[in-house]
Design a protein around this motif. Structure first.
Motif, PDB file in Angstrom:
ATOM      1  N   GLY A  65       0.810  -1.211   0.000  1.00 33.53           N
ATOM      2  CA  GLY A  65       0.000   0.000   0.000  1.00 33.53           C
ATOM      3  C   GLY A  65       0.842   1.259   0.000  1.00 33.53           C
ATOM      4  N   THR A  69       3.033  -3.205  -4.212  1.00 34.50           N
ATOM      5  CA  THR A  69       1.679  -3.501  -4.695  1.00 34.50           C
ATOM      6  C   THR A  69       1.204  -4.855  -4.171  1.00 34.50           C
ATOM      7  N   VAL A  70      -0.039  -5.167  -4.413  1.00 33.16           N
ATOM      8  CA  VAL A  70      -0.590  -6.474  -4.064  1.00 33.16           C
ATOM      9  C   VAL A  70       0.218  -7.571  -4.759  1.00 33.16           C
ATOM     10  N   GLU A  71       0.536  -7.378  -6.042  1.00 35.91           N
ATOM     11  CA  GLU A  71       1.301  -8.389  -6.781  1.00 35.91           C
ATOM     12  C   GLU A  71       2.694  -8.576  -6.173  1.00 35.91           C
ATOM     13  N   ARG A  74       2.183 -10.713  -3.152  1.00 44.58           N
ATOM     14  CA  ARG A  74       1.947 -12.119  -3.513  1.00 44.58           C
ATOM     15  C   ARG A  74       3.270 -12.808  -3.866  1.00 44.58           C
ATOM     16  N   THR A 110       2.045  -3.123   6.267  1.00 45.97           N
ATOM     17  CA  THR A 110       1.190  -2.277   5.426  1.00 45.97           C
ATOM     18  C   THR A 110       1.311  -0.817   5.829  1.00 45.97           C
ATOM     19  N   PHE A 114      -4.118  -0.231   3.839  1.00 45.04           N
ATOM     20  CA  PHE A 114      -4.163  -1.392   2.954  1.00 45.04           C
ATOM     21  C   PHE A 114      -5.308  -2.312   3.364  1.00 45.04           C
ATOM     22  N   ARG A 115      -6.054  -2.849   2.372  1.00 43.92           N
ATOM     23  CA  ARG A 115      -7.210  -3.695   2.668  1.00 43.92           C
ATOM     24  C   ARG A 115      -7.202  -5.030   1.930  1.00 43.92           C
ATOM     25  N   GLU A 116      -6.152  -5.321   1.187  1.00 46.06           N
ATOM     26  CA  GLU A 116      -6.136  -6.511   0.328  1.00 46.06           C
ATOM     27  C   GLU A 116      -5.366  -7.683   0.944  1.00 46.06           C
ATOM     28  N   HIS A 117      -5.359  -7.770   2.261  1.00 47.86           N
ATOM     29  CA  HIS A 117      -4.630  -8.822   2.970  1.00 47.86           C
ATOM     30  C   HIS A 117      -4.928 -10.230   2.443  1.00 47.86           C
ATOM     31  N   LYS A 119      -5.842 -11.342  -0.492  1.00 48.72           N
ATOM     32  CA  LYS A 119      -5.255 -11.596  -1.805  1.00 48.72           C
ATOM     33  C   LYS A 119      -3.764 -11.905  -1.685  1.00 48.72           C
TER      34      LYS A 119
END
Length: 164
Positions: A65, A69-71, A74, A110, A114-117, A119
Motif C-alpha cells: 500500500g 503492490t498487491v502483486e 503475492r 502495510t 491497505f485492505r487486500e490482505h 489476496k
C-alpha cells in the motif's frame, strides 16, 4: 471438455507435486537471530517466521500500500512459502512426511490503509495446496502490521502435522 485425472496425480505425494509444478526449493534458510527455524514436538512441526529471502538477501523491502503492490506482496509471500517448504524438508528429509498443514499465519507490513490482505496471503495458501493437496488445507490468520524484520513485507508462520 474434462480431462481425466490420472491416479498418479491423485496419489502424488508432496515431493512429486513439487516436481510436477516445477517448484525449486531454495537452500534451507538460516536464522537471522538467536532462534532455530524448526522445532518438532511429537507429531507437530513448528516453523519460525519465514521471510521473503532469496540468495541470502531480502527479495522485497517495504510496505504493501506504500512502496509495494498487491502483486509484489503475492510474490514475496510465495518466496517466503518456498523457504517454509525448504526448512520443513531440511528437518524431515521429505515433504511426504507432512500429513496436514495445520496453521498458516501471515503477517503483512502495510501502510495502515491497505485492505487486500487476503489476496496477498492467498499466494502462500495456494502454494501449500499445490504441494500438499486440497484435503490438507490449513486454518489461517492474516494480520496487517506496522513493520517486520529488516523491512521485509511478509512473514509466514506455519505449523505442520507430520507422520512419525
Amino acid at each position: 471438455m474434462n480431462t481425466p485425472v490420472s491416479s498418479h496425480t491423485v496419489q502424488a505425494g508432496a515431493e512429486q507435486r513439487l516436481h510436477d509444478h516445477n517448484m525449486q526449493l531454495p537452500p534451507v534458510p538460516t536464522p537471522l537471530g538467536a532462534y532455530v527455524e524448526v522445532v518438532q514436538t511429537g507429531n507437530l512441526l513448528f516453523l519460525s517466521g519465514m521471510l521473503p529471502v532469496a540468495g541470502g538477501k531480502p527479495a522485497y523491502l517495504g510496505r504493501l500500500g506504500a512502496e509495494l503492490t498487491v502483486e509484489d506482496g503475492r510474490k514475496a509471500a510465495a518466496i517466503a512459502c518456498l523457504n517454509v517448504l525448504s526448512a520443513a524438508r531440511g528437518h524431515l528429509g521429505s515433504l511426504d512426511k507432512v500429513s496436514r498443514v495445520v496453521r498458516l499465519g501471515v503477517s503483512i507490513a502495510t501502510d495502515g490503509d491497505f485492505r487486500e490482505h487476503p489476496k496477498v496471503a492467498d499466494a502462500a495458501s495456494e502454494m501449500l495446496v499445490q504441494v500438499f493437496g486440497e484435503a490438507k488445507i490449513s486454518t489461517r490468520i492474516v494480520l496487517g502490521v506496522a513493520s517486520l524484520p529488516l523491512g521485509m513485507p511478509i512473514e509466514l508462520e506455519v505449523i505442520f502435522e507430520v507422520t512419525p
